[in-house]
Write an enzyme that holds these catalytic residues in place. Sequence first.
Site, short mmCIF file in Angstrom:
data_model
loop_
_atom_site.label_atom_id
_atom_site.label_comp_id
_atom_site.label_asym_id
_atom_site.label_seq_id
_atom_site.Cartn_x
_atom_site.Cartn_y
_atom_site.Cartn_z
N LYS A 22 43.22 16.58 36.19
CA LYS A 22 43.87 17.27 37.13
C LYS A 22 43.35 17.37 38.47
CE LYS A 22 44.39 21.68 36.87
NZ LYS A 22 43.93 22.65 37.93
N ASN A 23 41.96 17.88 38.48
CA ASN A 23 41.30 18.49 39.53
C ASN A 23 40.45 17.31 40.33
OD1 ASN A 23 42.06 21.02 38.85
ND2 ASN A 23 40.13 21.66 38.09
N CYS A 115 45.06 34.56 42.96
CA CYS A 115 45.98 34.51 41.63
C CYS A 115 45.16 35.26 40.72
CB CYS A 115 45.84 33.05 41.27
SG CYS A 115 44.43 32.50 41.01
N ARG A 120 40.27 33.66 45.82
CA ARG A 120 40.78 32.38 46.23
C ARG A 120 40.83 32.41 47.75
NH1 ARG A 120 42.55 29.65 41.67
NH2 ARG A 120 41.25 27.73 42.43
N ASP A 301 36.05 26.67 34.29
CA ASP A 301 37.33 26.45 33.63
C ASP A 301 37.01 26.36 32.04
OD1 ASP A 301 38.29 24.24 36.21
OD2 ASP A 301 38.48 26.44 36.12
N ARG A 394 51.23 23.56 33.95
CA ARG A 394 50.71 23.20 35.01
C ARG A 394 49.43 22.17 35.05
NH1 ARG A 394 47.83 27.39 37.28
NH2 ARG A 394 46.77 25.99 38.29
C1 EPZ Z 1 38.58 24.19 41.89
O1 EPZ Z 1 39.01 25.12 42.78
C2 EPZ Z 1 39.09 23.90 40.76
N1 EPZ Z 1 40.68 23.80 41.16
C3 EPZ Z 1 39.45 25.09 39.87
O2 EPZ Z 1 40.19 24.79 38.69
C4 EPZ Z 1 37.77 25.47 39.46
O3 EPZ Z 1 37.88 26.70 38.60
C5 EPZ Z 1 36.94 25.51 40.67
O4 EPZ Z 1 36.99 24.42 41.52
C6 EPZ Z 1 35.58 25.77 40.57
O5 EPZ Z 1 35.01 24.82 39.60
C7 EPZ Z 1 40.89 22.30 41.58
O6 EPZ Z 1 39.95 21.37 41.74
C8 EPZ Z 1 42.33 22.06 42.09
P1 EPZ Z 1 35.92 26.97 44.71
P2 EPZ Z 1 38.62 25.91 44.08
O7 EPZ Z 1 36.70 26.55 46.10
O8 EPZ Z 1 38.09 24.53 44.80
C9 EPZ Z 1 35.05 30.97 46.22
C10 EPZ Z 1 41.65 25.08 37.12
O9 EPZ Z 1 41.83 25.85 35.91
N2 EPZ Z 1 35.50 30.67 47.65
O10 EPZ Z 1 34.87 26.06 44.23
O11 EPZ Z 1 39.64 26.57 44.72
C11 EPZ Z 1 36.29 31.36 45.40
O12 EPZ Z 1 36.93 32.52 45.51
C12 EPZ Z 1 41.28 25.24 38.35
O13 EPZ Z 1 41.80 23.70 36.69
C13 EPZ Z 1 35.32 31.40 48.77
O14 EPZ Z 1 34.70 32.47 48.82
O15 EPZ Z 1 37.20 26.50 43.74
C14 EPZ Z 1 35.77 31.15 43.95
O16 EPZ Z 1 34.93 32.29 43.81
C15 EPZ Z 1 40.97 26.98 38.26
N3 EPZ Z 1 35.47 30.81 49.97
C16 EPZ Z 1 34.45 29.98 44.14
O17 EPZ Z 1 34.07 30.09 45.72
C17 EPZ Z 1 36.20 29.53 50.03
O18 EPZ Z 1 36.69 29.17 51.29
C18 EPZ Z 1 34.52 28.83 43.93
O19 EPZ Z 1 35.83 28.26 44.57
C19 EPZ Z 1 36.57 28.84 48.58
C20 EPZ Z 1 35.96 29.33 47.77
#
Ligand code: EPZ
Length: 413
Positions: A22-23, A115, A120, A301, A394
Amino acid sequence: MSSYIISPCSSLNGEIEVHTAKNAVLPLLACGLMTKEPLTVRNVPDLTDVHNMLLLLRDCGCEAMNENGTVTICAKNPRMPTSEEKMRALRASVLVMGPLMARTGRASVSFPGGCAIGQRPIDLHRKGLMALGAEEITENGKTYLEGRLVGKSVYLDLPSVGATENIVMAAATEEGITRIENAAKEPEIADLCRCLCEMGARIRGAGTGTIVIEGVKELKGADYTPIPDRIEAATYACAAAGCGGRVMIKGARAEHMRAVIYKLREMGMQTRESPEGLLVSGRARKPIEVRTLSYPGFPTDAQALMMAVSCQAAGTSVFMETVFENRFMHVSELTRMGARIRVENRVAVVEGVKRLRGASVTGSDLRAGAALMIAGLMAEGETLLIDEEEHIPRGYQRLPEALAALGARITKA
Ligand code: EPZ
């Protein structure tokens, strides 16, 4: 809303095939915005997130067809999405930002907020694109990024998966060379970069902390098959670990799941890797310590999935969730099933019990729902799992049916 009745399961046996990730699929679909030629993505799983991403891409002016999992995107005249509802329908909608900046020089920054698992924010996405020359403007109460991007060095305060993906896509067709430092290293990012290179992009260092993108004039179409879903594979492996048994997870790539495999072995599981996939057997009995980190650390995850298994370990396990600030929503539900868990900030201490007991529980997010399904299989007595917001479909293509193929009894209530 969906609800599932989960019966106790003494063991899971047989083989199950994982779908494409998915990701990986979601950024690859967004990547269809990068070219006016058709991008075909194959073996796309039947997920609500995929359906919503295709609706959003059509709202961005794309032709987007899905014929039994073969998705073709064609973006001759891309434009910013008009529907807030479509942008809010999935967190990954933020991934159209980079491609729209690349193709149109303008992108909205009003994307889904928080969420269940956390805020996020998208500050790193915005900061990265602004480092490449985008300027933030407000018009009619809405905030946009606009401008012509040029190659620059970008440092990410956090190795954000989504921010890395957005910046790589934005930089692929801009003038000059972009260098991303502290980039995320997830396999899904390397997959996106591989597809971009097949479209004519020039990218080095994908999968490492430093990615260098040399902008090219324009990208052509491609025909691409994404990598398998390492978290779906971890879900089946944890279900087998919790119930006991012997499961061949076909298509799983062990090299993407090292941290999960090591932890399963620490809990007493046997694992065997082959070109066909990953064989897991035995029953997890030993407690573990897990600290979630960005890749190649233990994946956030899989934290809830592994915690469910640890609820019946002979001893005390510790989970540190360092990636998301609120990813213990499954703890209260596991406690209703008799689990003994104490949470202090981002640390959860799980004291193993002999046997969980069935209860009525609610899934708060995608992976919490899957974890509670695993706990229901492990428990004594029936469990009613309420999936109020349809989280499970989802991210999983028919998870109950997949587990049933291995011997589980899960019926829709
Ligand atoms: C991706 O989300 C995945 N989703 C998530 O999978 C996964 O948990 C996550 O990466 C971490 O591996 C997809 O790829 C569609 P991040 P993403 O930006 O890109 C903070 C699932 O269950 N952050 O790496 O949104 C954020 O709040 C989902 O399949 C900022 O602070 O994750 C988090 O604490 C859930 N500012 C951390 O970084 C930003 O601009 C990691 O987020 C962006 C992120």
